[in-house]
Design a protein around this motif. Structure first.
Motif, PDB file in Angstrom:
ATOM      1  N   LYS A  79       0.839  -1.194   0.000  1.00 58.18           N
ATOM      2  CA  LYS A  79       0.000   0.000   0.000  1.00 58.18           C
ATOM      3  C   LYS A  79       0.878   1.250   0.000  1.00 58.18           C
ATOM      4  O   LYS A  79       1.975   1.253   0.524  1.00 58.18           O
ATOM      5  CB  LYS A  79      -0.920   0.004   1.213  1.00 58.18           C
ATOM      6  CG  LYS A  79      -1.942  -1.123   1.173  1.00 58.18           C
ATOM      7  CD  LYS A  79      -3.190  -0.739   1.918  1.00 58.18           C
ATOM      8  CE  LYS A  79      -4.217  -1.836   1.921  1.00 58.18           C
ATOM      9  NZ  LYS A  79      -4.768  -2.158   0.661  1.00 58.18           N
ATOM     10  N   THR A  80       0.349   2.307  -0.617  1.00 54.15           N
ATOM     11  CA  THR A  80       1.096   3.545  -0.739  1.00 54.15           C
ATOM     12  C   THR A  80       0.451   4.658   0.080  1.00 54.15           C
ATOM     13  O   THR A  80      -0.772   4.718   0.209  1.00 54.15           O
ATOM     14  CB  THR A  80       1.176   3.995  -2.206  1.00 54.15           C
ATOM     15  OG1 THR A  80      -0.156   4.142  -2.712  1.00 54.15           O
ATOM     16  CG2 THR A  80       1.938   2.984  -3.050  1.00 54.15           C
ATOM     17  N   LEU A  87       4.953   5.167   8.970  1.00 50.41           N
ATOM     18  CA  LEU A  87       4.248   4.482   7.886  1.00 50.41           C
ATOM     19  C   LEU A  87       5.072   3.339   7.289  1.00 50.41           C
ATOM     20  O   LEU A  87       4.528   2.280   6.979  1.00 50.41           O
ATOM     21  CB  LEU A  87       3.845   5.495   6.812  1.00 50.41           C
ATOM     22  CG  LEU A  87       2.759   6.460   7.271  1.00 50.41           C
ATOM     23  CD1 LEU A  87       2.759   7.717   6.429  1.00 50.41           C
ATOM     24  CD2 LEU A  87       1.398   5.779   7.252  1.00 50.41           C
ATOM     25  N   GLU A  88       6.367   3.535   7.143  1.00 46.38           N
ATOM     26  CA  GLU A  88       7.207   2.458   6.626  1.00 46.38           C
ATOM     27  C   GLU A  88       7.240   1.287   7.607  1.00 46.38           C
ATOM     28  O   GLU A  88       7.219   0.129   7.184  1.00 46.38           O
ATOM     29  CB  GLU A  88       8.615   2.979   6.321  1.00 46.38           C
ATOM     30  CG  GLU A  88       8.641   3.835   5.070  1.00 46.38           C
ATOM     31  CD  GLU A  88      10.001   4.446   4.752  1.00 46.38           C
ATOM     32  OE1 GLU A  88      10.160   4.906   3.606  1.00 46.38           O
ATOM     33  OE2 GLU A  88      10.888   4.481   5.638  1.00 46.38           O
ATOM     34  N   ASP A  89       7.237   1.592   8.905  1.00 45.39           N
ATOM     35  CA  ASP A  89       7.175   0.517   9.906  1.00 45.39           C
ATOM     36  C   ASP A  89       5.860  -0.258   9.818  1.00 45.39           C
ATOM     37  O   ASP A  89       5.788  -1.419  10.205  1.00 45.39           O
ATOM     38  CB  ASP A  89       7.347   1.079  11.322  1.00 45.39           C
ATOM     39  CG  ASP A  89       8.781   1.485  11.631  1.00 45.39           C
ATOM     40  OD1 ASP A  89       9.696   1.151  10.838  1.00 45.39           O
ATOM     41  OD2 ASP A  89       8.990   2.165  12.663  1.00 45.39           O
ATOM     42  N   ILE A 113      -1.228   5.982  17.347  1.00 43.78           N
ATOM     43  CA  ILE A 113      -2.396   6.753  16.891  1.00 43.78           C
ATOM     44  C   ILE A 113      -2.581   6.581  15.388  1.00 43.78           C
ATOM     45  O   ILE A 113      -3.683   6.309  14.911  1.00 43.78           O
ATOM     46  CB  ILE A 113      -2.247   8.245  17.266  1.00 43.78           C
ATOM     47  CG1 ILE A 113      -2.330   8.417  18.786  1.00 43.78           C
ATOM     48  CG2 ILE A 113      -3.302   9.099  16.559  1.00 43.78           C
ATOM     49  CD1 ILE A 113      -1.948   9.792  19.292  1.00 43.78           C
ATOM     50  N   VAL A 114      -1.495   6.715  14.629  1.00 51.69           N
ATOM     51  CA  VAL A 114      -1.567   6.551  13.171  1.00 51.69           C
ATOM     52  C   VAL A 114      -2.007   5.132  12.834  1.00 51.69           C
ATOM     53  O   VAL A 114      -2.903   4.925  12.007  1.00 51.69           O
ATOM     54  CB  VAL A 114      -0.213   6.895  12.510  1.00 51.69           C
ATOM     55  CG1 VAL A 114      -0.238   6.565  11.020  1.00 51.69           C
ATOM     56  CG2 VAL A 114       0.141   8.365  12.732  1.00 51.69           C
ATOM     57  N   ALA A 115      -1.407   4.137  13.476  1.00 44.51           N
ATOM     58  CA  ALA A 115      -1.772   2.736  13.215  1.00 44.51           C
ATOM     59  C   ALA A 115      -3.243   2.492  13.514  1.00 44.51           C
ATOM     60  O   ALA A 115      -3.938   1.821  12.746  1.00 44.51           O
ATOM     61  CB  ALA A 115      -0.896   1.798  14.046  1.00 44.51           C
TER      62      ALA A 115
END
Length: 122
Positions: free
Chosen positions: A2-3, A21-23, A110-112
């Motif tokens: 996914k991008t 995001l890369e993680d 939070i992002v996850a």
């Protein structure tokens, strides 16, 4: 894979976001404002866009409105990531086409959580 396109005028925020995001397994691109982001989306529409509100040239609200009017612009999930925290501003962003909202400062959990809620990661 996914991008994700990270759109923020702060180089530091873009770098922190990229690492998170890369993680999470995303391929990440960056843009410093809405005009750069629109050019990116015209070439390659990402799966998700992490979007700041206050930027020069074209702000986040202008960007999301324009994105949603473009061919394929309804496909990416758009997550505002901003210091704007009033209910009126959050409603304005969601009504303009954003899918979710994260308030700065943020961290990886939070992002996850937001991306998981949107069905973009496990």
């Amino acid at each position: 894979m996914k991008t994700c396109l990270v759109v923020d005028d702060s180089r530091v925020i873009r770098k922190v976001s990229r690492r998170i995001l890369e993680d999470l397994g995303f391929e990440v691109a960056e843009a410093a404002d809405g005009v750069e982001a629109m050019a990116w989306c015209t070439a390659v529409m990402p799966d998700v866009i992490l979007l700041d509100w206050q930027m020069p040239v074209m702000d986040g609200l202008q960007f999301v409105k324009r994105l949603r009017s473009e061919p394929g612009g309804d496909r990416p999930k758009v997550v505002f990531c901003t210091v704007e925290n009033s209910l009126e501003r959050i409603s304005e962003a969601l009504n303009a086409g954003a899918d979710e909202y994260i308030m700065k400062p943020f961290d990886g959990s939070i992002v996850a959580g937001k991306l998981e809620y949107l069905g973009l990661c496990a």
